[in-house]
Design a protein around this motif. Structure first.
Motif, short mmCIF file in Angstrom:
data_model
loop_
_atom_site.label_atom_id
_atom_site.label_comp_id
_atom_site.label_asym_id
_atom_site.label_seq_id
_atom_site.Cartn_x
_atom_site.Cartn_y
_atom_site.Cartn_z
N THR A 98 9.10 -7.16 6.35
CA THR A 98 9.09 -5.71 6.61
C THR A 98 10.48 -5.20 6.95
OG1 THR A 98 8.35 -6.27 8.85
CG2 THR A 98 6.67 -5.60 7.25
N ARG A 102 12.87 -2.53 4.92
CA ARG A 102 13.50 -1.38 5.59
C ARG A 102 15.00 -1.38 5.35
NH1 ARG A 102 11.59 3.25 7.78
NH2 ARG A 102 10.00 2.14 8.98
N VAL A 108 8.51 1.76 5.37
CA VAL A 108 7.65 0.60 5.64
C VAL A 108 6.67 0.98 6.75
CG1 VAL A 108 7.55 -1.84 6.26
CG2 VAL A 108 9.56 -0.95 5.05
N GLY A 109 5.39 0.85 6.47
CA GLY A 109 4.39 1.20 7.46
C GLY A 109 3.31 0.16 7.57
N MET A 110 2.73 0.08 8.76
CA MET A 110 1.60 -0.81 8.99
C MET A 110 0.56 -0.04 9.78
SD MET A 110 1.51 -4.67 10.67
CE MET A 110 2.65 -5.30 9.43
N TYR A 114 -3.00 -5.40 14.06
CA TYR A 114 -1.72 -6.10 14.06
C TYR A 114 -1.96 -7.56 14.44
CZ TYR A 114 3.03 -7.48 15.18
OH TYR A 114 4.22 -8.14 15.24
N PRO A 121 4.93 -4.11 15.59
CA PRO A 121 5.63 -4.05 14.30
C PRO A 121 6.83 -3.11 14.27
CG PRO A 121 3.44 -3.08 14.14
CD PRO A 121 3.51 -3.77 15.45
N ASP A 122 6.96 -2.22 15.24
CA ASP A 122 8.16 -1.38 15.25
C ASP A 122 9.41 -2.20 15.53
OD1 ASP A 122 7.48 -1.89 17.89
OD2 ASP A 122 8.11 0.08 18.62
N CYS A 126 8.85 -1.51 10.97
CA CYS A 126 7.67 -0.76 10.53
C CYS A 126 7.50 0.56 11.28
CB CYS A 126 6.41 -1.58 10.76
SG CYS A 126 6.21 -3.01 9.70
N ASP A 127 7.03 1.58 10.56
CA ASP A 127 6.39 2.71 11.22
C ASP A 127 5.05 2.18 11.73
OD1 ASP A 127 8.45 4.51 10.54
OD2 ASP A 127 7.56 4.81 8.55
N ASP A 128 4.82 2.33 13.02
CA ASP A 128 3.73 1.60 13.68
C ASP A 128 2.52 2.49 13.89
OD1 ASP A 128 2.13 -0.05 15.14
OD2 ASP A 128 3.47 -0.25 16.85
N ASP A 215 1.10 -1.46 4.64
CA ASP A 215 0.07 -2.45 4.95
C ASP A 215 -1.11 -1.75 5.62
OD1 ASP A 215 1.89 -4.31 4.08
OD2 ASP A 215 1.66 -5.65 5.79
#
Length: 502
Positions: A98, A102, A108-110, A114, A121-122, A126-128, A215
């Motif tokens: 991820t 980025r 990128v997001g999830m 988790y 994930p941040d 990731c955008d969390d 994701d």
């Protein structure tokens, strides 16, 4: 980028479920399944019939996918809720696919589950939009606020299914009827959050060409199965055929398996009750499929289907009565180690089915390939693109090695699985050998059968060799001392005393 991937395919959506048996999907042979949306991915994609998880426990499996490393390397080896002194956080300095995306200019997001430990994930690019835990966190303040904003009823349930523990005590809740419509479920909440993030990413992709990876991780069909009536009763229990291993005596198998059956109260239910529980489990899969369909409809509306690769998989399977067990845990049967595994790349896949051994860790390697990043950065996975293009590299794996490190308690197991046999080596007690050609449901442990001495020795030598090559030296050293094969102990991790002993 590999030339076989169409240049327009930049984006990725990865759907992951939790504790998902492969026999619940129409595309994998279940004629009673209601999984038309997942099946549509298979119709336009490629089914890998021999997809495996590296470890059939949520946190190590998911951490392997994120880091591209086998569990014994990343060492996030147990779910935090039942931690047994293992690490519960992926170090922020670890490589993740991820963060690589980025850094390569991707959104990128999830969204959803988790469960990779306490670092969220941040920390990994990731955008969390994730939620922590093993089961649907229905008390989460964001979910509660979403219910209120949409004038939907709060969580309430009745008709709880639970077995009995020793002493006639109530056991774990396995299922219940949810007093909410589907529109109020946590699965709908995850789908709505996913669609909102997808719309954001699609707008940026259309305006500036910025690609995205999203994701979408559902908590189900992990037990307990809390479903609205429509889905609780969707599948007729009369259509359920009990698992072939349902009557497993567990004789000549590790004692921990019988203990686990006791823990989950699996003998508390009669045949008809088990059929209903399995029917409810299939209904849960169907409800998740419905939400995946809503996300796919949004992707079609946004004009993304031709530019977006999609994957569908799970972190691991579930027993649901197989081998008189439930959940997952300290046994290495195919029921929990084989996973649904579908890859859809527009212009490359057209409804194929392949029989090569593939691992969950191959998905991030394939995503790297799509993004134009060296897939070798995924240390223990390989890009699926050659297979999807109809080519089989000469060095593609011919078997599968998996590992287990414990959940409620520490227990070490390693498995070698070929088309013909499966070998499981355990520190705890009894090793296992199954003849998969004649006993595909792994009922008869042949480890001590004289007729299989040669097979056992050959399998053990192959497993030992692969563990050494991977760097799983501690377990390999145990094998060298405790397993009968033609490899001397001195070939294990050496110490300064080895030369003195010669």
């Amino acid at each position: 980028m590999t030339g076989r991937i169409p240049e327009n395919v930049k984006n990725v959506i990865t759907f992951m479920t939790d504790q998902h048996r492969i026999d619940t999907l129409g595309c994998l042979g279940n004629v009673h399944a209601h999984t038309q949306n997942i099946d549509s991915l298979a119709e336009e994609g490629c089914i890998f019939a021999k997809g495996f998880t590296p470890s059939a426990i949520c946190t190590p499996a998911r951490a392997s996918m994120l880091t591209g490393q086998l569990p014994f390397k990343h060492q996030t080896l147990a779910n935090p809720e039942w931690n047994i002194a293992y690490s519960t956080a992926i170090p922020e300095t670890d490589w993740t696919y991820t963060q690589a995306l980025r850094d390569h200019g991707y959104n990128v997001g999830m969204v959803g589950k988790y469960h990779c430990g306490t670092n969220l994930p941040d920390k990994f690019g990731c955008d969390d939009d994730t939620f922590w835990g093993a089961e649907n966190p229905v008390a989460n303040e964001q979910y509660v606020a979403w219910l209120e904003e949409n004038e939907l009823p709060p969580v309430k349930a009745h008709e709880f299914w639970r077995g009995k523990l020793p002493g006639n005590r109530d056991g774990h809740i396995l299922a219940a009827r949810l007093d909410q419509p589907e529109e109020a479920t946590f699965e709908r909440f995850i789908a709505d959050r996913s669609i909102a993030r997808l719309r954001q990413y699609a707008a940026e992709y259309k305006e500036s060409g910025k690609p995205f990876s999203l994701d979408v991780h559902f908590f189900g069909p992990h037990l307990p199965y809390f479903l609205p009536d429509e889905w609780f009763d969707l599948i007729d229990p009369n259509d359920i055929v009990l698992p072939e291993s349902f009557g497993d005596s567990l004789i000549a198998k590790p004692k921990v398996q019988q203990n686990y059956a006791t823990y989950w109260s699996t003998s508390s239910f009669n045949t008809e009750e088990w059929k209903k529980l399995i029917a409810v489990y299939w209904g849960y899969v169907a409800m998740i499929d419905f939400e995946i369909g809503r996300i796919l409809d949004a992707a079609r509306e946004l004009g993304l289907m031709d530019d977006t690769a999609m994957f569908f998989t799970a972190d691991h399977g579930e027993f649901t009565g197989a081998h008189r067990l439930n959940d997952k845990g300290p046994a290495m049967y195919d029921d929990i180690y084989r996973i649904p595994f579908i890859a859809r790349i527009p212009g490359l896949t057209h409804g194929e089915k392949r029989d090569e051994y593939v691992s969950l860790i191959d998905i991030p390697a394939t995503i790297m390939d799509i993004a134009g990043i060296d897939p070798a950065k995924v240390e223990d996975g390989r890009s699926l693109v050659p297979l999807l293009a109809g080519e089989v590299p000469e060095d593609w794996r011919q078997n599968m090695v998996c590992e287990f490190h414990g959940l409620h308690f520490p227990i070490q197991q390693r498995m070698l699985r070929t088309d013909d046999y499966k070998l499981v080596i355990s520190h705890e007690s009894i090793n296992e050998l199954y003849d998969l050609k004649h006993d595909p449901f792994e009922l008869n442990n042949l480890y001590t059968a004289p007729a299989f001495d040669e097979v056992r020795r050959e399998m053990a030598a192959e497993l030992y060799t692969q563990l050494k090559e991977r760097g799983d030296s501690s377990f390999a050293k145990w094998m060298a001392a405790m397993t009968e094969f033609d490899i001397p102990l001195s070939n294990t991790a050496r110490s300064d005393w080895d030369d003195v002993a010669k």
